[in-house]
Structures are given as structure tokens and as C-alpha cells.
Design an enzyme around this catalytic site. Structure first.
Site, PDB file in Angstrom:
ATOM      1  N   GLY A 100      43.214  37.676   4.406  1.00  0.00           N
ATOM      2  CA  GLY A 100      42.709  36.408   4.952  1.00  0.00           C
ATOM      3  C   GLY A 100      43.559  35.208   4.577  1.00  0.00           C
ATOM      4  CE  LYS A 142      47.559  21.413   6.975  1.00  0.00           C
ATOM      5  NZ  LYS A 142      46.599  22.050   6.085  1.00  0.00           N
ATOM      6  CG  LEU A 175      47.589  22.739  -6.752  1.00  0.00           C
ATOM      7  CD1 LEU A 175      48.987  23.174  -6.341  1.00  0.00           C
ATOM      8  CD2 LEU A 175      47.289  23.186  -8.172  1.00  0.00           C
ATOM      9  CE  LYS A 198      49.340  22.653   3.366  1.00  0.00           C
ATOM     10  NZ  LYS A 198      49.263  24.019   2.881  1.00  0.00           N
ATOM     11  CG  ASP A 214      49.917  24.661   7.276  1.00  0.00           C
ATOM     12  OD1 ASP A 214      49.049  23.854   7.663  1.00  0.00           O
ATOM     13  OD2 ASP A 214      49.957  25.148   6.128  1.00  0.00           O
TER      14      ASP A 214
END
Ligand code: ADP
Ligand code: ASP
Ligand code: MG
Length: 821
Positions: A671, A586, A620, A689, A685
Site C-alpha cells: 500500500g 499539496k 516530520l 513537494k 509527487d
């Protein structure tokens, strides 16, 4: 000198371009000395530019030109020689040019006599310089050795007589350890009249001597590093071809590659003699080997060449169909006019025959044809003879073309993409050569376009590589490792995927032939144990790795970035190197808007694609859906999303009544979090996005412009990770209160982003229990598109949005799009 007598003779030829100055001649002398004590015959061309100047004088001798040429030779003699040899050479030169001044009108015969002066003088100079260096030497006039017919200007050699004379005269000298210096380019008829062998004929002199002497190797020293993939004056990024088959070299030479005389290879026949085109400037280099070896498979197309200054003649008409002898009469007529034909093409309908001839002969050929077909033209069986002047024949050459499909397709699409119209096409049935005729204006562009299309500027270029996609993996970590295994299971939907390189922070491993699944697994295992790639491959930064890899010919190369680093520079370099880019990373898309734009601009400038599905929803189809909506004319006004698997899990658990500390520990244990879970809780994060989505919609701001609500309590921000984890319970009550408040309002807590063209918001919200977002489960993500068409009832995509497996799936999908596109 017993050693010299017993070893195999060598022939060294120094071209005019390499003999420009006294210094250059001294360098050539040094090359010869370095090859002693082998028996050596040296062939020399005229000093640079002298043949042209002599031809000019032949056309109209003026005293000024003669004086200038005399001076050119005197300068070299004075610089190179001293004492008696200098005096002698000066008088030889004076004599030669005194004769010149007295010239009358020139015929082909006297022109050859004149041109031979150039070679003769330079050979005299060369021999004198060798002698001065203490080398036993003999100047041997070419007319004593090379016997030709009387085809002045382009004489044909009598091989048998030449063989005998060379063996007799030079054989003896060489056996005594004497270096023989022979003027190139010239010969003599049996009657002793001086002839020349055609422009560039010194190459032929050299191979004639090699044949007769039984030499194993002929070195043609030139001003280029070897035979290049194209004329460097036309295609600047032409590359040295290490080896050419004799037939390939001959074809190139015939097709205008000036680097070798077209008939130079004839004397060698099937003999096992290697001709080397070697760089005068770099005597240690082996240049290009021309031999009987076949190196076909790897690079079917070896080089491109062109014959400029051509005219295309077309004989056409309905009465030609099925009539025998039309072609024969056509070429008989052209031959009769003394015109040489380069390229011939006939439509299978037999309605027309076309061919190219040198522009200067076009009119002569046309007249001869009209004369031959006078009857047919009169009876309207033949329409006439058309001349299209100002065309260039461009040829791609390589023996391996015969066994490789797709060559013509690639050549023609390269020309089409460059907007170049093809006037005529010809391919010999040997498929050694594919030629196209284009307008003069497009000659250079056509060569460049085809050169690029076959990647001839690259190492191992010349293949078609159709249906293959070469992948370079940037990062071999958690995602990179399973990914490399997926790619190396090759064929997918007919597209052969192949990993050719892997890069990490330390260095890279590259193999143009592809890294096997086994090799990738070994590399992955080593990485997991902490061995950097530099240890097993080469050291270097990612940009250096790209630069190295880009020097090789690859098929549809794709760089896949699965790092979490700032790789913008690397991506730009990859685009410039002709690679597509697929991102799971990203960072490069969420840096400064300026950098984001630069990445996009680099992709556009090089006609490459940037795909980044895995950056927002892992596997996705989010970007894919967006693209399809836009392509079909819809307009997306807003994307609302819960794009964090980690936070999704956390809020799911909270909703189920678990305590915050417990839920977070569970996420860590599974995890689902970053090593420091505060990186998830901070919302950065999600903000990244959201920024990627927002920028799709036209959001012009920066990451800092996004309103992000951090879920990390203020007092927990600066403390060490251990302490933070220990103190988790402290925040349980506050979270419980939030969850309860939401429930009281009939809703649930979600961490959500909303992106529009104007703004991006990221934070905690209470969503209605009946809404799709409330139904989110586990680590699932959800994306909601509001568009012109999906307004009232927005388009919702949800599903697992995190984890190496689905992320790898998203990346593979992107790569396949590129492979099949
Ligand atoms: P010499 O000095 O031996 O006579 P030439 O001048 O005849 O050498 O040949 C070298 C020239 O050929 C180069 O300067 C280059 O411009 C031209 N050339 C044309 N095609 C090629 C090619 N494919 N590879 C190398 N050189 C080429
Ligand atoms: N000097 C002659 C020419 O320029 C022959 C040669 O260089 O090979 O064509
Ligand atoms: Mg030449």
C-alpha cells in the site's frame, strides 16, 4: 361577536418610521385587519419625521415650515380616504395648523401641547382608514387614558389611574369588537394639561395599554427586523436577536438603543407579557421576543449599544480618600442641576469619581459641583472638576455575562487591537452591562470592534469561546477518518479541539455545538461504505459549505484540507470567513504561482495562518524547522530531499538486489503507492513537494518549470494500468544495469530533489555510499538543509515520511500550534 369578547386582547403599535406614507399606513391597517377578530388596541406614532419637524417649529415657528407639515398630512388624507371622512380629516388638519401659525414663544408646556398634535393627527388618519375598510373602530384621545405628572417633555405615568381609565374605556370598546386607536407618546396631567412621555414614548403607551388590558402580547412594528445586536446604522452586519430577557432589553434601551423607549418595559413588571419588536415590512416574522425567559449560556453577550453626545466629568483629589459622603454630595449636586447621569465609575483608591452626562448639561453640572465643593477645592482637598467633552459610552449587554469569564478581556483586547483608547470603564455588579467611555471619534469603531470580537454578526454569537478550537474537516477519506477520531479525543495541552463540520465533494455535515466522536465514527463508516455526506447532511459545494458554516459563531476555527483536489477557492473563502487553514493537500500550493500568492495574500489580509507541514514530510518537522531557522535569523539557501516514501522503498529494495518488477509489486502490496504506481514513478509527487519547498525559498516558477526525470519508460506512458503491471518484467534488465553502474562507482541510486531560490531539479542520482542519503531505509524520507549556519555540515532530518498515521500526526501538530497560538 362572542369570539372576540372571549379571547385575550392584543396591542399593536406602529412606529413613526413605519408610517411614512399613505401606502405604509394602508399596510399597517392591513396588519391590524389580519389580526382580527382578536380584541385589538392600536397605538400610533406621529407620521415619520413629524415630531422632529414640530420640535423645530417649536424652536422657531416659520410659516413655511408649518405649510410644509400641513401639506404632508393632507397628502396622506387625500390618498387614503374618500368622501365625507376625507373632508372631515382635511378640516381637522387645517384647524390644527391654523392654530400653529398663531403660536407665540414656546415653553415646555406648550411644546408638549404642540407635539401631541403629531400623534393625534396620525391616529385620526389611522382610525378613519380602518373605518373605511369596514372595521368597527373608535379613536380614543390619549389624554382620556394616560395620566401623568407635570414633567413636561418627560412626564411620569400614574400607573394606577391609567390602569383604571384604560380598563374602563378601552375594555368596553374591545369587548364589543371595536378596534381602539390611541395616539402614542402623550398623556395629560390630572388637570388636563397635555404632556409627552419622552422621545420614542409611543412604545411606552403600548405597554401601558397592554398592562391595563391584561394583554399577553404587544407588537411594536418597526422599520427594523427586530432588536439587533447593534444599531444597524452604525454596525452594518448587525443581526436579529431572537429573544431578550426584559432586563437585557431595558438595559439596551437605557444605553441608547433607540429601538425601544427606555421606560417602556416598566409597566409590565414581572407580568407574563411578551413584547415583540417586529418588522413592519415582514408581518409574518416574529422579530425579537422580549420576555421573562432566560437564554443565557449559549450567548452571554446579547448586544451592544451606545450613548452618544456625552461628556465625562471627573471629581478628583487626595482629600477625598476615606471621606464619607463625597459620592453622595457629588450626585446630589448633579441632581440639583437637573442633569441625568449615564455611567458612573470610581477607582477603589477613592481618589476620583467620574461619570458621564449629556454634553449639553456638562457645564451646568460642573458649575453645580464647583459650588458644592467650594470649600474642599479651596483647601486643596479636591483638585477640581474636570470635563472631557465629546465622548461616547459604549455598552455590551447580556445577563449571561455574569457567569462567563473572559468577557472583559475580550472586549478590551478588541478595543486595543483597533487602536482605541479607553477613557473610563464601568461594570455594574450585576454584570449585566460592561461599559466603556471612548472619544467620540472612536464611537462607531468601538462598537464595530466589539461586535466582531463577540461574533455578534453570527448565528449563536455572543460567546467568548476561550481555549477552544473548532475544526472543519475538508475530506473524510483515508486520512480524514483517523484524523477525526484524533481530534474528537478533545483536550490536548489544555486546548479543547472540537470537530464542528465535515465536508466532502457531495455536501457537508455541520453542528455548531460540535460533532461527537460517535457521530464522526458513524459518518466515517458511512463514507467508507461509499455513502456521500450529502445523504446524511446537506448538499452543496465546499465553498457553499464554508459560507454556511461561516454564518455561525465559532471559536478559533481551523479548516483542515485532507483532499487531493484543487481547493484554492475554498481556502480563500475560508480565510475570508476568519478561519485558519491546515493543509495535507499539496494541490493548492503547487498550482499556478499566481494562485499560490493569492492564497497567501488572503491569509495575510484576514490575519489568519496557513500551515502545511503534512504536505512535504508527513509528520516530520520540515516546515517547522525551516520556520525556526528563518525566525532565528538564519538563511536557508538550499533544501535537498528524498521526500517520497514509495520511491525510497523501491530503491532500497533495488539496492538489496531485488528485481524492479518484484520491488514495485512489493510496494503495491504494502500500500505504499498511488493506485497507479506510475503516478509515483513519474516524479510528479516529488516535484510538487520540491515546489512547495522551493517556493518557501523564493522560487518564482511553476510546476512546469521544474526539470523532472520520469522513471516511467516512454513506451509505458500511454498504456492501461493492467498492461503496465503485466509488462513490468520487461524493464527489469534496464534497471539492473543502472543499479550495477551505480555500485561500480561506489554509490547507490536515489530519487532526489534539490530546491533553491533559482531552480528545482528532480530526478535519479547516484549518491555516495557513505552519504546520509545512502543510509535511508524503507519508506523513510530525508531532508537536508544547507543554510548560512549549517553550511559545511548540513542539517539532516530523516524518518518515516508516509502513511496515514504520521501524516495525521503532522496535521494535528499544525492544529495544536494554532490552538495554542
Ligand atoms: P419607531 O418607528 O417604532 O419609533 P424607532 O425609530 O424608535 O422606531 O426605532 C428603530 C430604530 O432604532 C432603527 O431604525 C435603528 O436605527 C435604531 N436602533 C438603534 N439600536 C438598535 C438595535 N440594537 N436594534 C434595532 N434598531 C436599533
Ligand atoms: N413621535 C414620537 C417620537 O418621535 C414618539 C414615538 O414615535 O414613539 O419620539
Ligand atoms: Mg421610537
Amino acid at each position: 361577536m362572542p369570539r372576540a369578547a372571549s379571547s385575550v386582547p392584543e396591542v399593536h403599535k406602529f412606529g413613526g418610521a413605519s408610517l411614512a406614507t399613505a401606502e405604509a399606513m394602508a399596510h399597517a391597517v392591513a396588519i391590524v385587519l389580519a389580526h382580527r377578530p382578536a380584541p385589538i388596541a392600536v397605538v400610533v406614532s406621529a407620521l415619520a419625521g413629524v415630531t422632529d419637524a414640530l420640535l423645530d417649529i417649536a424652536a422657531k415657528a416659520t410659516p413655511g415650515k408649518v405649510t410644509a407639515l400641513r401639506r404632508k398630512h393632507l397628502v396622506v388624507a387625500r390618498a387614503l380616504l374618500t368622501g365625507a371622512p376625507q373632508k372631515e380629516l382635511i378640516s381637522v388638519i387645517d384647524e390644527a395648523f391654523d392654530e400653529l401659525k398663531r403660536l407665540g414663544e414656546m415653553t415646555p408646556r406648550t411644546t408638549d401641547w404642540l407635539l401631541a398634535r403629531g400623534e393625534r393627527l396620525s391616529a385620526r388618519l389611522f382610525a378613519a382608514a380602518l373605518e373605511q375598510a369596514g372595521c368597527p373602530v373608535a379613536f380614543v384621545p390619549a389624554n382620556d387614558l394616560i395620566t401623568t405628572d407635570a414633567g413636561f417633555g418627560q412626564a411620569s405615568v400614574d400607573l394606577a389611574r391609567t390602569d383604571r381609565a384604560v380598563r374602563k374605556t378601552l375594555g368596553r370598546l374591545l369587548a364589543r369588537g371595536v378596534v381602539a386607536v390611541v395616539p402614542g407618546f402623550t398623556g395629560a396631567t390630572p388637570q388636563g394639561e397635555i404632556t409627552t412621555l419622552g422621545r420614542g414614548g409611543s412604545d411606552l403607551t403600548a405597554t401601558l395599554l397592554a398592562r391595563a388590558l391584561g394583554a399577553r402580547e404587544v407588537s411594536l412594528w418597526k422599520d427594523v427586523p427586530g432588536v439587533l445586536t447593534a444599531d444597524p446604522k452604525v454596525v452594518p452586519d448587525a443581526h436579529v436577536v431572537p429573544q431578550l430577557h426584559v432586563r437585557e432589553a431595558a438595559e439596551l434601551a437605557y444605553y441608547g438603543a433607540k429601538v425601544l423607549h427606555p421606560r417602556a418595559l416598566i409597566p409590565l413588571g414581572k407580568r407574563n407579557v411578551a413584547v415583540r419588536i417586529r418588522p413592519f415590512a415582514n408581518p409574518d416574522s416574529q422579530g425579537t421576543e422580549i420576555s421573562q425567559r432566560r437564554t443565557l449560556r449559549g450567548y452571554p453577550v446579547k448586544a451592544i449599544s451606545a450613548i452618544p453626545g456625552q461628556a465625562l466629568l471627573t471629581v478628583s483629589g487626595n482629600g477625598m480618600l476615606g471621606v464619607p459622603g463625597i459620592a453622595a454630595r457629588t450626585f446630589e449636586a448633579v441632581h440639583h442641576a437637573g442633569v441625568s447621569v449615564s455611567l458612573i465609575s470610581q477607582a477603589s483608591s477613592e481618589h476620583s469619581i467620574c461619570f458621564t452626562v449629556p454634553s449639553g448639561s456638562a457645564e451646568r453640572a460642573r458649575r453645580s459641583l464647583r459650588e458644592t465643593f467650594r470649600g474642599e477645592i479651596h483647601r486643596r482637598e479636591i483638585d477640581g472638576v474636570e470635563v472631557q467633552a465629546g465622548v461616547v459610552a459604549v455598552a455590551i449587554v447580556g445577563l449571561g455575562m455574569a457567569a462567563t469569564p473572559g468577557i472583559a478581556a475580550r472586549a478590551f483586547s478588541a478595543l486595543a487591537d483597533a487602536g482605541i483608547n479607553v477613557v473610563a470603564i464601568a461594570q455594574g455588579s450585576s454584570e449585566l452591562n460592561l461599559s466603556v467611555v471612548v472619544d467620540r471619534r472612536h464611537g462607531a469603531a468601538a462598537q464595530r470592534a466589539m461586535h466582531t470580537a463577540f461574533q455578534l454578526n453570527k448565528l449563536d454569537g455572543g460567546a467568548v469561546g476561550a481555549g477552544r478550537t473548532d475544526i472543519v474537516l475538508l475530506g473524510l477519506g483515508q486520512i480524514g477518518r483517523p484524523l477525526s477520531a484524533m481530534f474528537s479525543t478533545s483536550k490536548r495541552d489544555g486546548a479543547a479541539l472540537r470537530v464542528v463540520g465535515v465536508i466532502d465533494r457531495s455536501g457537508f455535515v455541520f453542528d455548531a455545538a460540535g460533532l461527537s466522536a460517535r457521530r464522526l465514527a458513524t459518518l466515517g463508516a458511512a463514507k467508507r461504505r461509499g455513502t456521500p455526506l450529502a445523504k446524511v447532511g446537506q448538499k452543496g459545494t465546499a465553498s457553499e459549505a464554508i459560507a454556511f458554516i461561516a454564518r455561525h459563531a465559532l471559536a478559533n476555527p481551523v479548516l483542515v484540507d485532507v483532499t487531493a483536489d484543487d481547493t484554492a477557492d475554498v481556502l480563500v473563502a475560508a480565510f475570508a470567513a476568519g478561519m485558519h487553514v491546515v493543509l495535507a493537500n499539496k494541490k493548492p500550493l503547487t498550482g499556478p504561482k499566481r494562485v499560490y500568492d493569492e492564497i497567501g495574500a488572503a491569509a495575510a489580509a484576514h490575519g489568519r495562518q496557513l500551515r502545511f507541514e503534512a504536505t512535504v514530510g508527513a509528520g516530520l518537522p520540515i516546515i517547522d524547522t525551516y520556520d525556526k531557522l528563518v525566525e532565528s535569523g538564519d538563511r536557508v539557501s538550499r533544501i535537498e530531499a528524498c521526500p517520497s516514501g514509495t520511491l525510497g522503498y523501491l530503491f532500497g529494495e533495488l539496492g538489496r538486489g531485488r528485481r524492479f518488477s518484484e520491488a514495485l509489486r512489493g510496494a503495491i502490496a504494502n500500500g505504499y503507492t498511488e493506485p497507479d504506481p506510475r503516478d509515483d514513478l513519474s516524479g510528479t509527487d516529488v516535484a510538487r513537494k520540491a515546489l512547495i519547498l522551493g517556493r518557501l525559498l523564493g522560487f518564482a516558477g511553476e510546476l512546469d518549470d521544474i526539470d523532472v526525470e520520469s522513471l516511467v519508460p516512454t513506451e509505458a506512458r500511454g498504456i492501461p494500468l493492467k498492461q503496465f503491471l503485466k509488462r513490468l518484467d520487461e524493464w527489469d534488465d534496464a534497471w539492473q544495469a543502472r543499479v550495477d553502474a551505480a555500485r561500480a562507482r561506489g554509490g547507490v541510486l536515489r530519487y532526489r530533489c534539490i530546491a533553491t531560490r533559482r531552480s528545482i531539479r528532480v530526478g535519479l542520482v547516484v549518491v555516495d555510499a557513505s552519504s546520509p542519503m545512502a543510509a535511508l531505509n524503507g519508506t523513510d524520507n530525508q531532508f537536508i538543509f544547507t543554510t548560512m549556519r549549517y553550511k559545511k555540515n548540513p542539517l539532516v532530518i530523516s524518518g518515516p515520511g508516509a502513511g496515514p498515521a504520521v501524516t495525521a500526526g503532522g496535521i494535528v501538530n499544525d492544529v495544536l500550534q494554532l490552538a495554542n497560538g
